[in-house]
Each structure stands twice: as structure tokens, then as C-alpha cells.
Motif scaffolding. Structure first.
Motif, PDB file in Angstrom:
ATOM      1  N   CYS A   1      -7.822   1.429   4.354  1.00  0.00           N
ATOM      2  CA  CYS A   1      -7.868   1.338   2.898  1.00  0.00           C
ATOM      3  C   CYS A   1      -7.160   0.108   2.324  1.00  0.00           C
ATOM      4  O   CYS A   1      -7.677  -0.486   1.359  1.00  0.00           O
ATOM      5  CB  CYS A   1      -7.365   2.628   2.256  1.00  0.00           C
ATOM      6  SG  CYS A   1      -5.838   3.304   2.894  1.00  0.00           S
TER       7      CYS A   1
ATOM      8  N   GLN B   1      -3.111   3.454  -4.868  1.00  0.00           N
ATOM      9  CA  GLN B   1      -3.351   2.112  -4.341  1.00  0.00           C
ATOM     10  C   GLN B   1      -4.030   1.170  -5.342  1.00  0.00           C
ATOM     11  O   GLN B   1      -3.715  -0.026  -5.359  1.00  0.00           O
ATOM     12  CB  GLN B   1      -4.132   2.195  -3.025  1.00  0.00           C
ATOM     13  CG  GLN B   1      -3.287   2.795  -1.900  1.00  0.00           C
ATOM     14  CD  GLN B   1      -3.888   2.649  -0.533  1.00  0.00           C
ATOM     15  OE1 GLN B   1      -3.974   1.547  -0.002  1.00  0.00           O
ATOM     16  NE2 GLN B   1      -4.324   3.766   0.037  1.00  0.00           N
TER      17      GLN B   1
ATOM     18  N   MET C   1      -9.875   5.076  -6.716  1.00  0.00           N
ATOM     19  CA  MET C   1     -10.316   4.853  -5.341  1.00  0.00           C
ATOM     20  C   MET C   1     -10.571   6.215  -4.690  1.00  0.00           C
ATOM     21  O   MET C   1      -9.662   7.046  -4.597  1.00  0.00           O
ATOM     22  CB  MET C   1      -9.226   4.094  -4.581  1.00  0.00           C
ATOM     23  CG  MET C   1      -9.632   3.393  -3.321  1.00  0.00           C
ATOM     24  SD  MET C   1      -8.241   2.327  -2.786  1.00  0.00           S
ATOM     25  CE  MET C   1      -8.829   1.797  -1.193  1.00  0.00           C
TER      26      MET C   1
ATOM     27  N   SER D   1     -14.579  10.176   4.553  1.00  0.00           N
ATOM     28  CA  SER D   1     -15.042   9.981   5.921  1.00  0.00           C
ATOM     29  C   SER D   1     -16.013  11.112   6.236  1.00  0.00           C
ATOM     30  O   SER D   1     -15.638  12.280   6.200  1.00  0.00           O
ATOM     31  CB  SER D   1     -13.869   9.992   6.898  1.00  0.00           C
ATOM     32  OG  SER D   1     -14.316   9.736   8.203  1.00  0.00           O
TER      33      SER D   1
ATOM     34  N   ASP E   1      -7.517   8.799  -5.035  1.00  0.00           N
ATOM     35  CA  ASP E   1      -6.337   7.935  -4.946  1.00  0.00           C
ATOM     36  C   ASP E   1      -6.195   7.112  -6.234  1.00  0.00           C
ATOM     37  O   ASP E   1      -6.993   6.219  -6.506  1.00  0.00           O
ATOM     38  CB  ASP E   1      -6.501   7.020  -3.726  1.00  0.00           C
ATOM     39  CG  ASP E   1      -5.323   6.074  -3.517  1.00  0.00           C
ATOM     40  OD1 ASP E   1      -4.345   6.151  -4.274  1.00  0.00           O
ATOM     41  OD2 ASP E   1      -5.406   5.254  -2.591  1.00  0.00           O
TER      42      ASP E   1
ATOM     43  N   HIS F   1      -9.608  -2.770   2.430  1.00  0.00           N
ATOM     44  CA  HIS F   1     -10.711  -2.628   1.486  1.00  0.00           C
ATOM     45  C   HIS F   1     -10.249  -2.874   0.051  1.00  0.00           C
ATOM     46  O   HIS F   1     -11.003  -3.424  -0.765  1.00  0.00           O
ATOM     47  CB  HIS F   1     -11.341  -1.255   1.619  1.00  0.00           C
ATOM     48  CG  HIS F   1     -12.122  -1.086   2.888  1.00  0.00           C
ATOM     49  ND1 HIS F   1     -12.885   0.030   3.167  1.00  0.00           N
ATOM     50  CD2 HIS F   1     -12.273  -1.902   3.970  1.00  0.00           C
ATOM     51  CE1 HIS F   1     -13.457  -0.112   4.354  1.00  0.00           C
ATOM     52  NE2 HIS F   1     -13.096  -1.270   4.855  1.00  0.00           N
ATOM     53  N   ALA F   2      -9.013  -2.489  -0.254  1.00  0.00           N
ATOM     54  CA  ALA F   2      -8.476  -2.771  -1.585  1.00  0.00           C
ATOM     55  C   ALA F   2      -8.380  -4.273  -1.818  1.00  0.00           C
ATOM     56  O   ALA F   2      -8.734  -4.776  -2.897  1.00  0.00           O
ATOM     57  CB  ALA F   2      -7.105  -2.112  -1.750  1.00  0.00           C
TER      58      ALA F   2
ATOM     59  N   SER G   1      -4.590   2.269   8.928  1.00  0.00           N
ATOM     60  CA  SER G   1      -5.593   2.732   7.993  1.00  0.00           C
ATOM     61  C   SER G   1      -6.409   1.535   7.524  1.00  0.00           C
ATOM     62  O   SER G   1      -5.947   0.397   7.579  1.00  0.00           O
ATOM     63  CB  SER G   1      -4.917   3.419   6.794  1.00  0.00           C
ATOM     64  OG  SER G   1      -5.865   3.866   5.864  1.00  0.00           O
TER      65      SER G   1
ATOM     66  N   HIS H   1     -11.446   7.904  -1.258  1.00  0.00           N
ATOM     67  CA  HIS H   1     -11.551   7.718   0.190  1.00  0.00           C
ATOM     68  C   HIS H   1     -12.438   8.838   0.720  1.00  0.00           C
ATOM     69  O   HIS H   1     -12.278   9.991   0.317  1.00  0.00           O
ATOM     70  CB  HIS H   1     -10.190   7.849   0.881  1.00  0.00           C
ATOM     71  CG  HIS H   1      -9.104   6.981   0.330  1.00  0.00           C
ATOM     72  ND1 HIS H   1      -8.387   6.099   1.107  1.00  0.00           N
ATOM     73  CD2 HIS H   1      -8.590   6.856  -0.929  1.00  0.00           C
ATOM     74  CE1 HIS H   1      -7.478   5.489   0.362  1.00  0.00           C
ATOM     75  NE2 HIS H   1      -7.586   5.940  -0.874  1.00  0.00           N
TER      76      HIS H   1
ATOM     77  N   ASP I   1     -15.096   5.245   7.910  1.00  0.00           N
ATOM     78  CA  ASP I   1     -14.306   5.239   6.682  1.00  0.00           C
ATOM     79  C   ASP I   1     -15.103   4.612   5.548  1.00  0.00           C
ATOM     80  O   ASP I   1     -16.014   3.811   5.779  1.00  0.00           O
ATOM     81  CB  ASP I   1     -13.019   4.437   6.910  1.00  0.00           C
ATOM     82  CG  ASP I   1     -11.900   4.871   5.988  1.00  0.00           C
ATOM     83  OD1 ASP I   1     -12.086   5.851   5.250  1.00  0.00           O
ATOM     84  OD2 ASP I   1     -10.830   4.234   6.009  1.00  0.00           O
TER      85      ASP I   1
ATOM     86  N   HIS J   1     -14.562   3.578   1.048  1.00  0.00           N
ATOM     87  CA  HIS J   1     -13.783   3.644  -0.177  1.00  0.00           C
ATOM     88  C   HIS J   1     -14.685   3.318  -1.347  1.00  0.00           C
ATOM     89  O   HIS J   1     -15.389   2.312  -1.345  1.00  0.00           O
ATOM     90  CB  HIS J   1     -12.593   2.678  -0.096  1.00  0.00           C
ATOM     91  CG  HIS J   1     -11.677   3.028   1.026  1.00  0.00           C
ATOM     92  ND1 HIS J   1     -11.777   2.446   2.274  1.00  0.00           N
ATOM     93  CD2 HIS J   1     -10.696   3.956   1.102  1.00  0.00           C
ATOM     94  CE1 HIS J   1     -10.868   2.993   3.078  1.00  0.00           C
ATOM     95  NE2 HIS J   1     -10.216   3.909   2.396  1.00  0.00           N
TER      96      HIS J   1
ATOM     97  N   SER K   1       0.814  -1.227   0.000  1.00  0.00           N
ATOM     98  CA  SER K   1       0.000   0.000   0.000  1.00  0.00           C
ATOM     99  C   SER K   1       0.843   1.270   0.000  1.00  0.00           C
ATOM    100  O   SER K   1       0.373   2.336  -0.412  1.00  0.00           O
ATOM    101  CB  SER K   1      -0.929   0.015   1.218  1.00  0.00           C
ATOM    102  OG  SER K   1      -0.193   0.214   2.420  1.00  0.00           O
TER     103      SER K   1
END
Length: 405
Positions: free
Chosen positions: A96, A253, A273, A277, A250, A99-100, A94, A275, A145, A147, A68
Motif C-alpha cells: 500500500c 494513509q 483508500m 485482496s 483506510d 501504491h499511495a 506491504s 484495500h 493486492d 487499492h 505510512s
């Protein structure tokens, strides 16, 4: 504005203990109610906006964060790895990367996008002891969070929709952002070296901000290591700014994790991606709510929503029945009986409660309650059914106004 560290403890919302450790607050029952109400609100809002909720582990292999980019660019804020069964495991800084990997675990068609994945999950930051304080700087963070995996031409609309959700959430919480910031990269080795990627992502976010019509300031050096972001800043009791909500673009990633979707042409394409919040970390959100409202939370967030005050001992049986009706209507209620002091004293004692239902002899006979609102307004006596219906409607609507004629 109040200091949440002092007021939060006085109100019995949270506390800390040296045996647990600095930067690791625990939530007391009333604080847990505020937190739970926030979490339920944001889950409902996200679900209605097309998000799918997931859970992911708080640990990951070191290799996950090497892929990442966190290990190379963010390691100073991460806890050292733990040797477990011959592997190095890390408390995640984190959500992310998880989730990836979850996105990558299934094949995806362009017809599925945007795919919105949300989680209220814990992450860990190795903060120095000197910067820890209350709920605003902690070592274990519960982050709202999400994504969004989408095509390039969907990015701007998804980022704009996230800003709209943030605005709605702030209205429901009764707060406003101090300012909007476009956080861009600055000098130094903190950032992923990909100038074209940064330029493209920054252009998208600046256009989203321009389209939204909110004033903002571009600030170099405040971007995430993998991309620029929109930060909504709030101020604490001392005027110090911190970031509450974010929207980030992003391109990094998806490439690092080799994410793809099958396009209309049958070929593989790289998603973008986003992100975002909406309320940021639950800890920081509650800290700001305490300071902004002084403990007089909007009714849907209040630990006790209705205080039932019998005028004398003779009305306590009726007060108990009313309490049960409130509970059956999913309202948080407390009966403060006459042995706790005079009616005036009990009104003062429950001054932070949004609604005070007062029951005297006349109200018992007529099946009514006299209502006193937290803002000092006194309403004519009305039937219990009407009162509960009106109160429940305001709470379910997440409306900060206590009553409308």
C-alpha cells in the motif's frame, strides 16, 4: 481434509530446502501451473472490473514506512533495514505505501475516481521459525493486492463490489469461506490513535456486510493498524482458521501521504483508500485449494487437464496427434502410453486429471475419443472436435462442473 504440506510434496507442487531457508518454498512445474492459472484468472477478473495493473519495487526507503505508519506500528513483523549507499532500505511488508506514492505522482480529478490500482506483488514478513509451515506461513508472500482511491460516497459501493468479486472467485475455485469477520481495533498501542476515523470506517464496513446479507461476527483486536477490515476466514486440515481475503477502509494513509484529487468545485479533496485482496496470498490460496480438493483441482487449475490414453501401441500415433490438437487449443495435456501399464492401471494413475480421452481401434477409425471423467462418469464416444470444444468451454468459463448434457 488433506494436509497440504504432505500432499503438495507428494504431487510435486512445491518443496523447501534448508539451503534456501525456512518459510521460503519453491514451486515445482505442476505447482507453478496452478499458481500461474490463479494469477491469470485474477488479472483477467480485475481488468474486466476496471482495475489498472502496476508493478512496484520490493524495496523502499525506511522513510516510506515511517510515513505510512508501518515503522511505528508494524516493525516487529518487518525485516531490519539494510544500509545501501548511505540510505536505509527495507524489504516491504506491504504494497500500500508504494501504491499511495504512485497515486501521488500524478494529479487526479474527481472524474477519474474511483481509481482502482492492482498488483500481484511480493512482500516480506519476518515470521518466527516456530510458526512457519508449508505455504500458509511463509516469509515471502505473493499477494493479490489492490487499492481503490475514491470519494467518500463511493467507498461502500467499492467495498461491496470487492465482496462480489471474492464470491465469484470462491465459486470458480470451488471453495467457501468458513466465516466472515468484521475485524475491529482492540486495546493496546498497535493502532493509529484516531477514534473518529475508526468509527466512520467501521460503520461503512458493517453497513456493507449488512447489505450483502452474509452472516458475520465482529471481532476486536484483529484490525489492521490503520483501519478496520472485513476478513474472509478459511479452515485448514486441522480446523485452524486463517484469513484468505480482505476488504479494508483506510482514511489514515491518504492523510499521511497527503493524497488529494480536484473536486467539481475546483478545490483539493482527500480520497479514501480501500484495500482489497480477492484471493489473498497465492501461497495461502494454493494451500487451501490442495487441502480442500485433495489435489483434484477444478479443470481450469489442474496441472494436466486431459490425459490421452491409447489402448495399445497401435494407437500411439493417433494419441500424439490428439495431444498436438489439445496443445493448439491451449489445453494442458499428457499422453500416457501403453508401456506405462494396463489401461486400468493408467486410468488409476491419472485419476486426478479431470478428463481422460481413451483411444482404441474404433476411435481411430471414426475420428472419435471415449471420455472418462474424473468423477467416474463414462461418456459415449464422440468426435474429437466436439470433445475439445466442450472441454475448452468448461475451462474458459472457470466452471467447476466437468460436463453438462
Amino acid at each position: 481434509m488433506y494436509d497440504h504440506r504432505k500432499l503438495g510434496r507428494e504431487l510435486g507442487l512445491f518443496d523447501t530446502d534448508p539451503l534456501i531457508g525456512a518459510g521460503l518454498p519453491y514451486w515445482l512445474p505442476d505447482g507453478a501451473i496452478v499458481r500461474h492459472s490463479l494469477e491469470e484468472y485474477i488479472r483477467t477478473v480485475e481488468r474486466r472490473a476496471g482495475y489498472q495493473h502496476v508493478y512496484s519495487p520490493v524495496l523502499g526507503k525506511r522513510e516510506l514506512y515511517e510515513i505510512s505508519g508501518h515503522w511505528a506500528h508494524y516493525d516487529e513483523d518487518m525485516y531490519p533495514p539494510m544500509d545501501v549507499g548511505g540510505e536505509q532500505m527495507v524489504l516491504r511488508p506491504s504494497l500500500c505505501p508504494h501504491h499511495a506514492v504512485m497515486y501521488r505522482s500524478r494529479s487526479h480529478s474527481y472524474r477519474e475516481l474511483p481509481l482502482r490500482m492492482a498488483e500481484l506483488g511480493a512482500m516480506y514478513r519476518s515470521e518466527l521459525s516456530g510458526v512457519l509451515g508449508g505455504l500458509t506461513r511463509v516469509r515471502c508472500i505473493q499477494l493479490n493486492d489492490a487499492h481503490i482511491f475514491c470519494t467518500l460516497d463511493q467507498v461502500a459501493d467499492e467495498a461491496a463490489a470487492a465482496l462480489t468479486l471474492i464470491g465469484s472467485a470462491y465459486a470458480a475455485m470451488g471453495i467457501t469461506g468458513a466465516r466472515y469477520r468484521l475485524s475491529l481495533p482492540g486495546p493496546g498501542g498497535k493502532y493509529v490513535a484516531a477514534p473518529e476515523m475508526w468509527q466512520r470506517a467501521s460503520k461503512i464496513l458493517s453497513e456493507v456486510l449488512d447489505r450483502s446479507g452474509v452472516p458475520y461476527e465482529a471481532v476486536p483486536g484483529e484490525a489492521a493498524f490503520y483501519g478496520p477490515k472485513i476478513d474472509i476466514q478459511v479452515s485448514d486440515h486441522a480446523g485452524r482458521e486463517s484469513t484468505l481475503s480482505t476488504v479494508q477502509v483506510d482514511f489514515h494513509q491518504p492523510e499521511r501521504f497527503d493524497l488529494h484529487y480536484i473536486g467539481a468545485d475546483g478545490a483539493k479533496h482527500r480520497p479514501v483508500m480501500v484495500h482489497r485482496s480477492i484471493i489473498g496470498s497465492v501461497e495461502r490460496a494454493v494451500a487451501h485449494l490442495i487441502e480442500h480438493h485433495g489435489g483434484a483441482f477444478p479443470a481450469w487449475l489442474a496441472p494436466v487437464q486431459i490425459a490421452v490414453l491409447p489402448v495399445s501401441e497401435a494407437q500411439e500415433s493417433a494419441a500424439a496427434e490428439l495431444r498436438d490438437r489439445c496443445l493448439n487449443s491451449d489445453l494442458r495435456v499428457e499422453v500416457v502410453t501403453a508401456d506405462a501399464g494396463s489401461l486400468a492401471a493408467r486410468v488409476r494413475q491419472t485419476r486426478l486429471v479431470p478428463y481422460q480421452f481413451i483411444i482404441g481401434a474404433a476411435e481411430v477409425v471414426n475420428g472419435e475419443v471415449a471420455i472418462r471423467l474424473r468423477d467416474g462418469r463414462r461418456l459415449p464416444a464422440q468426435s474429437v472436435d466436439d470433445a475439445l470444444t466442450r472441454v475448452r468451454a468448461r475451462i474458459q468459463a472457470h466452471d467447476i462442473t466437468l460436463w453438462t448434457d
